[in-house]
Design an enzyme around this catalytic site. Structure first.
Site, PDB file in Angstrom:
ATOM      1  N   ASP A 185      61.684  49.907 -26.255  1.00 10.95           N
ATOM      2  CA  ASP A 185      60.496  50.101 -25.432  1.00 10.95           C
ATOM      3  C   ASP A 185      59.279  50.346 -26.328  1.00 10.95           C
ATOM      4  OD1 ASP A 185      59.486  50.585 -22.667  1.00 10.95           O
ATOM      5  OD2 ASP A 185      58.990  52.550 -23.479  1.00 10.95           O
TER       6      ASP A 185
ATOM      7  N   GLU B 199      59.860  45.217 -27.378  1.00 13.61           N
ATOM      8  CA  GLU B 199      58.759  44.934 -26.454  1.00 13.61           C
ATOM      9  C   GLU B 199      57.470  44.945 -27.270  1.00 13.61           C
ATOM     10  OE1 GLU B 199      56.712  46.755 -22.399  1.00 13.61           O
ATOM     11  OE2 GLU B 199      57.391  48.102 -23.977  1.00 13.61           O
TER      12      GLU B 199
HETATM   13  C1  NOJ Z   1      57.254  49.787 -21.156  1.00 11.80           C
HETATM   14  C2  NOJ Z   1      58.214  49.736 -20.021  1.00 11.80           C
HETATM   15  O1  NOJ Z   1      58.607  48.408 -19.816  1.00 11.80           O
HETATM   16  C3  NOJ Z   1      57.512  50.333 -18.842  1.00 11.80           C
HETATM   17  O2  NOJ Z   1      58.227  50.164 -17.653  1.00 11.80           O
HETATM   18  C4  NOJ Z   1      57.266  51.791 -19.122  1.00 11.80           C
HETATM   19  O3  NOJ Z   1      56.526  52.349 -18.056  1.00 11.80           O
HETATM   20  C5  NOJ Z   1      56.481  51.974 -20.412  1.00 11.80           C
HETATM   21  N1  NOJ Z   1      56.982  51.156 -21.475  1.00 11.80           N
HETATM   22  C6  NOJ Z   1      56.543  53.401 -20.878  1.00 11.80           C
HETATM   23  O4  NOJ Z   1      57.819  53.695 -21.371  1.00 11.80           O
END
Ligand code: NOJ
Length: 564
Positions: free
Chosen positions: A246, A304
């Protein structure tokens, strides 16, 4: 420790007859399974089809209205039937659920809402038995505010080692009453919250790039990586096959935490000049994470990375950093020739420069579902669905890993939910100006004629499922040769089975106005897309699969076709 799944399928395999039909096999076996060659490659992720499970919304086994690991376990047969290589579980660790699991209070246990470690272990074993790998979300940028570390930090004075695990600062202004800098939270409001000190007086501020319940960790503190390493090994030793990291472009912060140019930000919007992300120090963190993963040769990480610049993006997937980087170009592209082609070319260019693998996705739990997005401002869902089906053939025709968000294979649209059921923290933090992401997280429809369509035994599901989804259930689509589910199943089977998908590059064809055509550089599979509102003649070749019936032998509007 090895966590190799006993056997894997590969692509370059069986002799199969081309078919125009998208009819799934009537057997309950995965359609291509008997035809697949299997291998134990440590590079399974190179061309993997990974299915993202948003656990709250996938399947509920205990009737509390929220999806759980037991639900995933019960529905594994469906994923085998669909033909995916791996699943990615959005966070299932212990969490107060302020951001539905992306606020982790114990990274080495399962939240009771989702099950327990025994269920998790059973799921990993059962998935591996079905030849499906299991990857899980890991959240290293921040913890929950209910993590024991944060509780200790709040209870300890300024300057203490407990506070040094997070980013605490004195405020600006005469009495420290102003936040330490001007950073906004991605979810709205300031990125800083002030705490009360032991004497009850307002004291320091802590940084939270997301919700106040998600304090950012201080990645300059070696304790933080040491703890992440424990977490990685904890799950890898239980047999998981990798992680989705993440906010992989987060973690590192710029020295001195300078003010940022607020013109570069909007709620849930990303910009390469945003000082909160993509700081150079992040790469040393990824190198350390990779060193841990290297002890588990068949495990892979996908990060990500909301970074647009090709060079900056590629830096994350240098050989000693992430295995894969999520590339969101297709998820952001309009259904136009220029946008689709630019997304593909940029994605390939970026990874080529470092010898990496491309990734493709049309949606996830943070963005509008593609059926709605492609429906455009007029909200024409039937056009949106046709385009979403076409784009599924585009992404599955490309070399690299493809990530399918649960429900995309059913052609689900976003749901316009009433205010009173919204749960995304964005709704509150934006002062009810931004509805947030709940509309793409509505529970999946499995079977039956009325909500919640087999998702749960209770009608009181965490988000309501619209009655209009009766025709979109798995049951309704399974034996319908024209359904989106059948299209996905057929596409996945062909992608695994046909040698025409070989090669890591694409070559572009000349195409009529409003059309796009490319071909895999070795196997010569052709994918052609028609973005016009009228049919166009097909390129030469035999049709393998089409996202819509041909019209007098021509490619329909808003459709794509595979040819060999
Ligand atoms: C990215 C995640 O995909 C999202 O759903 C989340 O709210 C944020 N990061 C914070 O962790």
């Amino acid at each position: 420790m090895s966590n190799v799944v006993p056997s894997r399928r590969t692509r370059a395999v069986a002799e199969r007859q081309p078919s125009q039909s998208s009819q799934p096999s009537e057997s309950s076996e995965s359609p291509g399974k008997t035809a697949h060659q299997l291998d134990d490659s440590t590079n399974w992720w190179h061309n993997a089809v990974v299915y993202q499970i948003y656990p709250r919304s996938f399947a509920d086994s205990n009737g509390d209205g929220v999806g759980d690991l037991g639900g995933v376990l019960e529905r594994l047969g469906y994923l085998e039937l669909l033909g995916v290589d791996a699943i990615w579980l959005s966070p299932v660790m212990t969490s107060p659920m302020a951001d539905h699991g992306y606020d982790v209070s114990n990274p080495r246990d399962i939240d009771p809402l989702f099950g327990d470690l025994a269920t998790f272990d059973a799921l990993v074993a059962a998935a591996h038995d079905r030849d499906i790998r299991v990857t899980m979300d890991i959240v290293p940028n921040h913890t929950s505010n209910q993590h024991p570390w944060f509780a200790a930090a709040i209870a300890s004075p300024a300057g203490s080692p407990e506070r040094a695990r997070y980013i605490f600062r004195d405020g600006r202004g005469v009495n420290g009453e102003l936040p330490p800098n001007n950073w906004p939270s991605v979810f709205g409001g300031p990125a800083w919250t002030r705490v009360a000190e032991a004497d009850g007086q307002p004291g320091q501020w802590y940084l939270h790039i997301f919700a106040a319940e998600q304090p950012d960790l201080n990645w300059d503190n070696p304790e933080v990586f040491a703890d992440l390493e424990r977490t990685l090994r904890f799950w890898l030793d239980r047999g998981v096959d990798g992680f989705r990291i993440d906010v992989a472009h987060g973690m590192a912060k710029p020295p001195g935490l300078p003010d940022m140019d607020l013109a570069t930000v909007g709620l849930l919007v990303n910009d390469d000049n945003d000082l909160r992300f993509n700081n150079p120090g992040v790469h040393a963190i990824h190198r350390k994470i990779r060193a841990v993963l290297n002890d588990y040769p068949s495990a892979a990480n996908v990060g990500e990375i909301w970074v647009d610049d090709n060079v900056a993006f590629a830096n994350y997937i240098r050989p000693d950093e992430l295995h894969l980087g999520f590339n969101f170009r297709l998820a952001k592209a309009e259904f136009t020739v220029d946008d689709i082609r630019a997304a593909i070319e940029n994605s390939l260019t970026a990874v080529e420069s470092v010898g990496g693998r491309p990734t493709w996705t049309l949606s996830n739990h943070d963005v509008e579902r593609e059926v709605t997005r492609y429906g455009g401002e007029r909200g024409d869902l039937s056009v949106g669905l046709n385009r979403a089906r076409a784009m599924a053939l585009v992404e599955l025709a490309l070399p690299g890993a493809v990530f399918i968000y649960n429900g995309a294979e059913l052609g689900l649209p976003n749901v316009d939910l009433p205010d009173e059921v919204l749960q995304d923290p964005v709704w509150e933090r934006s002062g009810h100006t931004e509805r947030g992401r709940d509309g793409c997280r509505v529970p999946l429809p499995w079977e039956g004629a009325a909500p919640p369509f087999g998702f749960s035994s209770t009608p009181n599901t965490w988000l309501p499922t619209p009655a209009s989804w009766a025709s979109l259930t798995v049951e309704a689509q399974l034996e319908d040769i024209n359904s989106t589910l059948s299209l996905y199943r057929q596409a996945l089977e062909l992608r695994y089975a046909r040698s025409e998908f070989a090669g890591d590059g694409v070559e572009w064809y000349g195409a009529p106005a409003g059309c796009l055509a490319f071909r895999r550089n070795v196997g010569r599979l052709v994918c052609a897309v028609n973005t016009n509102d009228h049919p166009v003649a097909l390129p030469p070749g035999e049709v393998l699969l089409s996202s819509a019936p041909l019209i007098n032998g021509e490619l329909a509007p808003n459709a794509a076709v595979w040819l060999v």
